[in-house]
Design a protein around this motif. Structure first.
Motif, PDB file in Angstrom:
ATOM      1  N   ASP A 100       0.828  -1.206   0.000  1.00  0.00           N
ATOM      2  CA  ASP A 100       0.000   0.000   0.000  1.00  0.00           C
ATOM      3  C   ASP A 100       0.862   1.256   0.000  1.00  0.00           C
ATOM      4  OD1 ASP A 100      -2.298  -1.471  -0.029  1.00  0.00           O
ATOM      5  OD2 ASP A 100      -2.669  -1.347   2.121  1.00  0.00           O
ATOM      6  N   ILE A 101       1.916   1.247   0.818  1.00  0.00           N
ATOM      7  CA  ILE A 101       2.790   2.418   0.872  1.00  0.00           C
ATOM      8  C   ILE A 101       3.555   2.562  -0.444  1.00  0.00           C
ATOM      9  CG2 ILE A 101       4.797   3.436   2.022  1.00  0.00           C
ATOM     10  CD1 ILE A 101       3.811   2.171   4.616  1.00  0.00           C
ATOM     11  N   ASN A 102       3.981   1.448  -1.028  1.00  0.00           N
ATOM     12  CA  ASN A 102       4.633   1.515  -2.342  1.00  0.00           C
ATOM     13  C   ASN A 102       3.708   2.141  -3.371  1.00  0.00           C
ATOM     14  OD1 ASN A 102       7.138   0.457  -1.683  1.00  0.00           O
ATOM     15  ND2 ASN A 102       6.499  -1.653  -2.017  1.00  0.00           N
ATOM     16  N   SER A 103       2.426   1.806  -3.274  1.00  0.00           N
ATOM     17  CA  SER A 103       1.441   2.390  -4.182  1.00  0.00           C
ATOM     18  C   SER A 103       1.357   3.899  -3.989  1.00  0.00           C
ATOM     19  CB  SER A 103       0.075   1.740  -3.948  1.00  0.00           C
ATOM     20  OG  SER A 103      -0.906   2.346  -4.762  1.00  0.00           O
ATOM     21  N   GLU A 104       1.377   4.343  -2.723  1.00  0.00           N
ATOM     22  CA  GLU A 104       1.329   5.779  -2.439  1.00  0.00           C
ATOM     23  C   GLU A 104       2.585   6.478  -2.964  1.00  0.00           C
ATOM     24  OE1 GLU A 104      -1.089   7.645  -1.225  1.00  0.00           O
ATOM     25  OE2 GLU A 104      -2.371   5.878  -1.187  1.00  0.00           O
ATOM     26  N   ILE A 105       3.746   5.824  -2.805  1.00  0.00           N
ATOM     27  CA  ILE A 105       4.998   6.404  -3.319  1.00  0.00           C
ATOM     28  C   ILE A 105       4.939   6.523  -4.835  1.00  0.00           C
ATOM     29  CG2 ILE A 105       7.472   5.973  -3.602  1.00  0.00           C
ATOM     30  CD1 ILE A 105       7.449   4.739  -0.791  1.00  0.00           C
ATOM     31  N   ASN A 106       4.416   5.487  -5.491  1.00  0.00           N
ATOM     32  CA  ASN A 106       4.310   5.512  -6.952  1.00  0.00           C
ATOM     33  C   ASN A 106       3.391   6.626  -7.426  1.00  0.00           C
ATOM     34  OD1 ASN A 106       6.040   3.335  -7.196  1.00  0.00           O
ATOM     35  ND2 ASN A 106       4.393   1.826  -7.233  1.00  0.00           N
ATOM     36  N   LYS A 107       2.357   6.951  -6.609  1.00  0.00           N
ATOM     37  CA  LYS A 107       1.453   8.037  -6.981  1.00  0.00           C
ATOM     38  C   LYS A 107       2.140   9.394  -6.928  1.00  0.00           C
ATOM     39  CE  LYS A 107      -2.822   5.757  -5.452  1.00  0.00           C
ATOM     40  NZ  LYS A 107      -3.928   5.785  -4.452  1.00  0.00           N
ATOM     41  N   ARG A 108       3.288   9.463  -6.255  1.00  0.00           N
ATOM     42  CA  ARG A 108       4.016  10.719  -6.132  1.00  0.00           C
ATOM     43  C   ARG A 108       5.126  10.837  -7.171  1.00  0.00           C
ATOM     44  NH1 ARG A 108       2.207  12.984  -1.558  1.00  0.00           N
ATOM     45  NH2 ARG A 108       3.896  14.495  -1.296  1.00  0.00           N
ATOM     46  N   VAL A 109       5.038   9.969  -8.184  1.00  0.00           N
ATOM     47  CA  VAL A 109       5.979  10.022  -9.311  1.00  0.00           C
ATOM     48  C   VAL A 109       5.168   9.952 -10.610  1.00  0.00           C
ATOM     49  CG1 VAL A 109       7.917   8.910 -10.474  1.00  0.00           C
ATOM     50  CG2 VAL A 109       7.789   8.891  -7.980  1.00  0.00           C
TER      51      VAL A 109
END
Length: 581
Positions: A394-403
């Protein structure tokens, strides 16, 4: 007298004789041959084409935005730069998410270790069952007693760790709440000064009825409701504002209990909303000629300060929430360790009893039940491992949304933000057009529209390149309705380029030939040789014969198909002129 009678008797004969003489003189045959041009009836292939001009355009254009707001940390590309699919374009600051990912990944690794330990314990119990079935030895009894003593000590240490973790969590959480409380007080004062500065600007420059003044008043009114709990305050002066002692501002001023966690959290959330509202009010100000340089500096300084304060409030919320989750996870781990230690003690007690009692049916049955419990515990631990992994995902998904990454191979055509600026959610900030995936749009007159259909092949050259370079395309779309261009009805046609497009660029002018029909191995003659479905044929004996024929396809190069009436090799007259003397 005789002559008169002769003339009278032969008058008619004399007249007709004179007429005949004149006709002989006037219509004396020419001694020159007429000029005749002929064309042999040939067999071959005919092509019908429609020629038109169009414009090359990129097939894919993507305008990209972030799903959430944040500060731009890095712009990885520049305008007019080629990019590959998946390449990073712009990144937001994600330090908080990276920290949370590290914490959750550590928890995942712990859960996986526990899973392996649960598997090991299950194997141990299965081995004990085999030992029970084979009988006990004195050395085994002593060993079982020592193991029970060890598990009792581990249980006591695990219980102490739980108590220490509870104390540590409470201290860390209170310290963070205290920090948030201090920020709350400071930012409350800065927001208060910010509305006073905005009101000064409003009274100095925007107190009229212009659209800009109205927008500032509306946004100020919203802020006043959030900050002072006051309605209809869009025109309040600083004299009135400084006399207000109500709403969120007053609550924070009078709030002095830094240990009231729920109150600090609630006030932080409300102050964040009020700060965002004041930022909107400042953002409504345009740099008109009435604003001097000092006022512009004040506006920029306050906007920068408010954005920083807003980010601080958001960070405080995220940090407190993350700390709570981390502490809960750590405490849960300690409690699980205590529970495992207690379970190990119970297992050691059962094991000792089993060793002493020997291979009785009840002992074997008890061990089998213990193994069943271990299997259940293993499945439960596997579920915990999966949950921990899901939190990391889930956190990886959030990080990906910031790129923002390139959705396809292409060219960067626009970047509307700089590093350090705040990117707002769903606001398009970068544009990419596809590379090597082009189409052509062209307009075709209504006189030719019936000739073409979807799937027709076409060839074209480009004004910007050599006319010897020929490219291929295919008709993929035909407009159902006409547009008027300079009073002429035309239909829009879309062609997909099917050949290599390394030299093709968006915006180039294309000269197109659409193949609408063709005939292979047919008889044909020049179109100019046919008049009202009839042709003149020059026979081998020099005589001219007029013959009726049937025709078919007319080609783009002024030839026409002959379906009946002529044979290959015959000569048709394309031009004939008889010269007079």
């Amino acid at each position: 007298m005789q002559l008169k009678e002769i003339y009278k008797n032969h008058k008619k004969k004399l007249i007709w004789g004179a007429v005949a003489l004149v006709l002989i003189v006037v219509f004396k045959p020419s001694d020159k041959e007429p000029t005749i041009e002929t064309q042999t009836v040939e067999r071959g292939d005919l092509r019908q084409e429609v020629s038109l001009t169009g414009t090359v355009e990129s097939r894919n254009i993507a305008s990209l935005a972030f799903e959430g707001s944040g500060k731009v940390q890095k712009i990885h590309v520049s305008e007019n730069q080629k990019v590959k699919k998946g390449e990073k374009l712009i990144s937001l600051n994600a330090d908080t998410f990276f920290a949370r990912r590290s914490q959750n990944f550590a928890r995942y690794e712990v859960e996986k270790l526990r899973e392996k330990e649960a598997e090991r314990l299950l194997d141990v119990e299965k081995a004990k069952l085999e030992d029970l079935k084979s009988g006990a030895k004195p050395s085994e009894v002593k060993l079982a007693e020592e193991q029970l003593k060890s598990t009792i000590q581990k249980e006591e240490r695990a219980n102490l760790e739980v108590e220490r973790q509870i104390q540590q969590n409470d201290t860390e959480y209170k310290n963070q709440v205290s920090k948030n409380f201090a920020s709350l007080k400071l930012i409350n004062s800065k927001v208060y000064q910010g509305i006073l500065d905005l009101t000064d600007l409003q009274y100095e420059n925007f107190y009229g009825s212009s659209n800009e003044s109205t927008q500032i008043s509306i946004k100020k009114a919203k802020f006043m409701r959030l900050f002072f709990n006051t309605d209809n305050a869009e025109r309040y002066s600083n004299l009135v504002i400084t006399g207000l002692n109500s709403g969120l501002y007053n609550e924070i001023i009078n709030f002095n209990n830094s240990e009231d966690e729920s109150k600090v959290i609630a006030l932080t959330s409300r102050l964040k909303d009020a700060t965002s509202s004041l930022i909107d009010a400042y953002s409504a100000i345009a740099y008109t000629t009435s604003i001097d340089s000092t006022e512009k500096t004040l506006i920029n300084t306050n906007l920068q300060s408010l954005n920083t304060d807003f980010a601080t409030l958001v960070t405080n919320q995220v940090t407190l929430s993350s700390l709570e989750r981390t502490n809960d996870s750590l405490l849960a781990a300690k409690k699980i360790a205590f529970e495992n230690a207690t379970l190990s003690k119970l297992e050691a007690e059962v094991s000792l009893e089993n060793v002493k009692s020997g291979a009785s049916k009840s002992a074997i049955s008890a061990q089998e039940q213990l193994i069943a419990q271990k299997e259940i515990a293993l499945e439960s631990q596997k579920a915990s491992s999966r949950a921990a992994y899901a939190s990391v995902a889930d956190i990886n998904s959030e990080i990906n949304k910031r790129v923002i990454t390139a959705p396809f191979n292409g060219l960067i055509t626009k970047i509307d933000i700089d590093e350090g600026e705040i990117a707002f959610s769903n606001t398009e900030i970068v544009e990419v057009i596809s590379e090597g995936n082009f189409e052509i749009t062209a307009n075709i007159p209504e006189s030719d529209i019936a000739k073409i259909k979807i799937g027709d092949s076409a060839s074209f050259d480009l004004d910007a390149l050599s006319s010897d370079l020929i490219f291929e395309a295919e008709v993929v779309k035909i407009s159902e309705s006409a547009n008027l261009i300079e009073g002429v009805p035309v239909y829009e046609v879309l062609l997909q380029i099917t050949s290599d497009t390394n030299l093709v660029k968006s915006g180039m002018t294309a000269n197109i030939d659409i193949l609408t029909d063709k005939r292979e191995n047919v008889l044909f003659i020049p179109s100019r040789a046919v008049t009202d479905s009839k042709v003149k044929i020059l026979l081998e004996n020099g005589m001219i014969e007029q013959r009726e024929i049937k025709t078919g396809l007319k080609s783009f190069d002024a030839k026409i198909e002959v379906t009946s009436g002529l044979e290959e090799g015959e000569k048709v007259i394309t031009y004939m002129e008889e010269e007079n003397e």
